[in-house]
Design a protein around this motif. Structure first.
Motif, PDB file in Angstrom:
ATOM      1  N   MET A   1       0.877  -1.226   0.078  1.00  0.00           N
ATOM      2  CA  MET A   1      -0.197  -0.066   0.119  1.00  0.00           C
ATOM      3  C   MET A   1       0.964   1.197   0.101  1.00  0.00           C
ATOM      4  SD  MET A   1      -3.165   0.847   2.523  1.00  0.00           S
ATOM      5  CE  MET A   1      -4.255  -0.051   1.941  1.00  0.00           C
ATOM      6  N   ASN A   2       0.424   2.277  -0.779  1.00  0.00           N
ATOM      7  CA  ASN A   2       1.187   3.476  -0.766  1.00  0.00           C
ATOM      8  C   ASN A   2       1.674   3.980   0.646  1.00  0.00           C
ATOM      9  OD1 ASN A   2       1.279   3.822  -3.561  1.00  0.00           O
ATOM     10  ND2 ASN A   2      -0.765   5.065  -3.427  1.00  0.00           N
ATOM     11  N   ALA A   3       2.946   4.380   0.944  1.00  0.00           N
ATOM     12  CA  ALA A   3       3.287   5.005   2.205  1.00  0.00           C
ATOM     13  C   ALA A   3       2.630   6.127   2.822  1.00  0.00           C
ATOM     14  CB  ALA A   3       4.832   5.316   2.156  1.00  0.00           C
ATOM     15  N   ALA A   4       2.127   6.812   1.712  1.00  0.00           N
ATOM     16  CA  ALA A   4       1.385   7.966   2.303  1.00  0.00           C
ATOM     17  C   ALA A   4      -0.209   7.477   2.820  1.00  0.00           C
ATOM     18  CB  ALA A   4       1.170   9.065   0.871  1.00  0.00           C
ATOM     19  N   GLU A   5      -0.454   6.388   2.606  1.00  0.00           N
ATOM     20  CA  GLU A   5      -1.731   5.990   2.908  1.00  0.00           C
ATOM     21  C   GLU A   5      -1.543   5.225   4.134  1.00  0.00           C
ATOM     22  OE1 GLU A   5      -4.437   3.938   0.002  1.00  0.00           O
ATOM     23  OE2 GLU A   5      -2.803   4.800  -1.375  1.00  0.00           O
ATOM     24  N   MET A   6      -0.461   4.842   4.562  1.00  0.00           N
ATOM     25  CA  MET A   6       0.008   4.117   5.547  1.00  0.00           C
ATOM     26  C   MET A   6       0.446   4.771   6.937  1.00  0.00           C
ATOM     27  SD  MET A   6      -0.659   0.728   5.224  1.00  0.00           S
ATOM     28  CE  MET A   6       0.277  -0.041   6.599  1.00  0.00           C
ATOM     29  N   ALA A   7       0.556   6.073   6.575  1.00  0.00           N
ATOM     30  CA  ALA A   7       1.001   7.106   7.781  1.00  0.00           C
ATOM     31  C   ALA A   7      -0.415   7.497   8.389  1.00  0.00           C
ATOM     32  CB  ALA A   7       1.708   8.384   6.880  1.00  0.00           C
ATOM     33  N   THR A   8      -0.878   6.536   9.048  1.00  0.00           N
ATOM     34  CA  THR A   8      -2.129   6.933   9.816  1.00  0.00           C
ATOM     35  C   THR A   8      -1.728   7.462  11.194  1.00  0.00           C
ATOM     36  OG1 THR A   8      -2.294   4.624  10.354  1.00  0.00           O
ATOM     37  CG2 THR A   8      -3.495   5.616   8.350  1.00  0.00           C
ATOM     38  N   SER A   9      -0.657   7.158  11.566  1.00  0.00           N
ATOM     39  CA  SER A   9      -0.472   7.424  13.168  1.00  0.00           C
ATOM     40  C   SER A   9       0.896   8.198  13.168  1.00  0.00           C
ATOM     41  CB  SER A   9      -0.279   6.006  14.097  1.00  0.00           C
ATOM     42  OG  SER A   9       0.728   5.435  13.765  1.00  0.00           O
ATOM     43  N   LEU A  10       1.216   8.859  14.288  1.00  0.00           N
ATOM     44  CA  LEU A  10       2.502   9.442  14.276  1.00  0.00           C
ATOM     45  C   LEU A  10       3.666   8.473  14.451  1.00  0.00           C
ATOM     46  CD1 LEU A  10       3.901  12.192  14.983  1.00  0.00           C
ATOM     47  CD2 LEU A  10       3.639  11.825  17.375  1.00  0.00           C
ATOM     48  N   GLU A  11       3.424   7.437  14.887  1.00  0.00           N
ATOM     49  CA  GLU A  11       4.510   6.347  14.985  1.00  0.00           C
ATOM     50  C   GLU A  11       4.958   6.075  13.646  1.00  0.00           C
ATOM     51  OE1 GLU A  11       5.418   1.738  16.723  1.00  0.00           O
ATOM     52  OE2 GLU A  11       3.433   2.708  16.970  1.00  0.00           O
ATOM     53  N   PHE A  12       3.825   5.636  12.830  1.00  0.00           N
ATOM     54  CA  PHE A  12       4.199   5.080  11.406  1.00  0.00           C
ATOM     55  C   PHE A  12       4.590   6.022  10.542  1.00  0.00           C
ATOM     56  CE2 PHE A  12       2.656   0.695   9.851  1.00  0.00           C
ATOM     57  CZ  PHE A  12       2.789   0.185  10.906  1.00  0.00           C
ATOM     58  N   THR A  13       4.154   7.401  10.779  1.00  0.00           N
ATOM     59  CA  THR A  13       4.473   8.448   9.915  1.00  0.00           C
ATOM     60  C   THR A  13       6.224   8.778  10.128  1.00  0.00           C
ATOM     61  OG1 THR A  13       2.298   9.438   9.937  1.00  0.00           O
ATOM     62  CG2 THR A  13       4.280  11.082   9.250  1.00  0.00           C
ATOM     63  N   SER A  14       6.346   8.551  11.580  1.00  0.00           N
ATOM     64  CA  SER A  14       7.892   8.787  11.943  1.00  0.00           C
ATOM     65  C   SER A  14       8.746   7.820  11.199  1.00  0.00           C
ATOM     66  CB  SER A  14       7.865   9.010  13.435  1.00  0.00           C
ATOM     67  OG  SER A  14       9.187   9.029  13.902  1.00  0.00           O
ATOM     68  N   LYS A  15       8.490   6.571  11.384  1.00  0.00           N
ATOM     69  CA  LYS A  15       9.152   5.553  10.731  1.00  0.00           C
ATOM     70  C   LYS A  15       9.360   5.641   9.190  1.00  0.00           C
ATOM     71  CE  LYS A  15       7.931   2.364  14.536  1.00  0.00           C
ATOM     72  NZ  LYS A  15       7.721   0.961  14.911  1.00  0.00           N
ATOM     73  N   ILE A  16       8.171   6.010   8.633  1.00  0.00           N
ATOM     74  CA  ILE A  16       8.272   6.122   7.155  1.00  0.00           C
ATOM     75  C   ILE A  16       9.302   7.281   6.593  1.00  0.00           C
ATOM     76  CG2 ILE A  16       6.922   6.883   5.013  1.00  0.00           C
ATOM     77  CD1 ILE A  16       4.521   5.357   6.506  1.00  0.00           C
ATOM     78  N   ALA A  17       9.226   8.202   7.398  1.00  0.00           N
ATOM     79  CA  ALA A  17       9.931   9.428   7.228  1.00  0.00           C
ATOM     80  C   ALA A  17      11.412   9.071   7.635  1.00  0.00           C
ATOM     81  CB  ALA A  17       9.779  10.601   8.102  1.00  0.00           C
ATOM     82  N   THR A  18      11.948   8.267   8.510  1.00  0.00           N
ATOM     83  CA  THR A  18      13.000   7.826   8.950  1.00  0.00           C
ATOM     84  C   THR A  18      13.694   6.961   7.868  1.00  0.00           C
ATOM     85  OG1 THR A  18      12.536   7.716  11.340  1.00  0.00           O
ATOM     86  CG2 THR A  18      14.529   6.493  10.544  1.00  0.00           C
ATOM     87  N   VAL A  19      12.670   6.271   7.250  1.00  0.00           N
ATOM     88  CA  VAL A  19      13.193   5.239   6.151  1.00  0.00           C
ATOM     89  C   VAL A  19      13.639   6.183   5.015  1.00  0.00           C
ATOM     90  CG1 VAL A  19      12.467   3.609   4.377  1.00  0.00           C
ATOM     91  CG2 VAL A  19      11.929   3.333   6.617  1.00  0.00           C
ATOM     92  N   VAL A  20      12.776   7.277   4.516  1.00  0.00           N
ATOM     93  CA  VAL A  20      13.078   7.948   3.303  1.00  0.00           C
ATOM     94  C   VAL A  20      14.316   8.737   3.866  1.00  0.00           C
ATOM     95  CG1 VAL A  20      12.539  10.222   2.072  1.00  0.00           C
ATOM     96  CG2 VAL A  20      10.819   8.234   2.672  1.00  0.00           C
TER      97      VAL A  20
END
Length: 139
Positions: A1-20
């Motif tokens: 699923m698109n990362a933008a759609e999985m960024a539904t919580s602060l925790e997941f958003t932070s982890k996605i940003a860390t990967v990028v």
């Protein structure tokens, strides 16, 4: 699923940003894409709802990667007892003008397969990034 759609919580958003940021720190000329999948019915049928998908695009064919674009698929599993997700592996595919050129899966044997392969140095750096992604999502 698109990362933008999985960024539904602060925790997941932070982890996605860390990967990028982790990838862009190693390869600063790559452009990140948090929506690598088109939003049409045919594509929606193929999307894995238990993955976080991030694309990276180079400004031309990279000689060391031997591709123009990468697709990272961070595979997740929902633990029903704790209702939390953890990462079971990372799959990375490299694409050129013909389509998929190579693939790496940490779920299997950490080996590259495909018609062309990235350089050995880039391959090792990519494996290190995958190890770090596993740590990010499983800490």
């Amino acid at each position: 699923m698109n990362a933008a759609e999985m960024a539904t919580s602060l925790e997941f958003t932070s982890k996605i940003a860390t990967v990028v940021n982790l990838f862009k720190r190693e390869f600063p000329d790559a452009k990140s894409d948090l929506k690598p999948w088109h939003n049409d019915p045919d594509t929606r049928e193929l999307i894995d709802p238990d993955s976080i998908d991030i694309g990276f695009h180079f400004p031309g064919i990279s000689r060391s990667w031997r591709v123009r674009s990468l697709l990272f698929q961070i595979r997740l599993h929902l633990d029903p007892e704790t209702n939390s997700r953890f990462c079971v592996g990372v799959e990375v595919a490299g694409f050129d003008h013909r389509g998929e050129a190579w693939r790496l899966s940490t779920v299997e044997n950490w080996k590259f397969v495909g018609a062309t392969m990235p350089s050995e140095q880039v391959g090792e750096r990519l494996k290190q990034i995958c190890r770090q992604i596993l740590e990010i999502f499983n800490s």
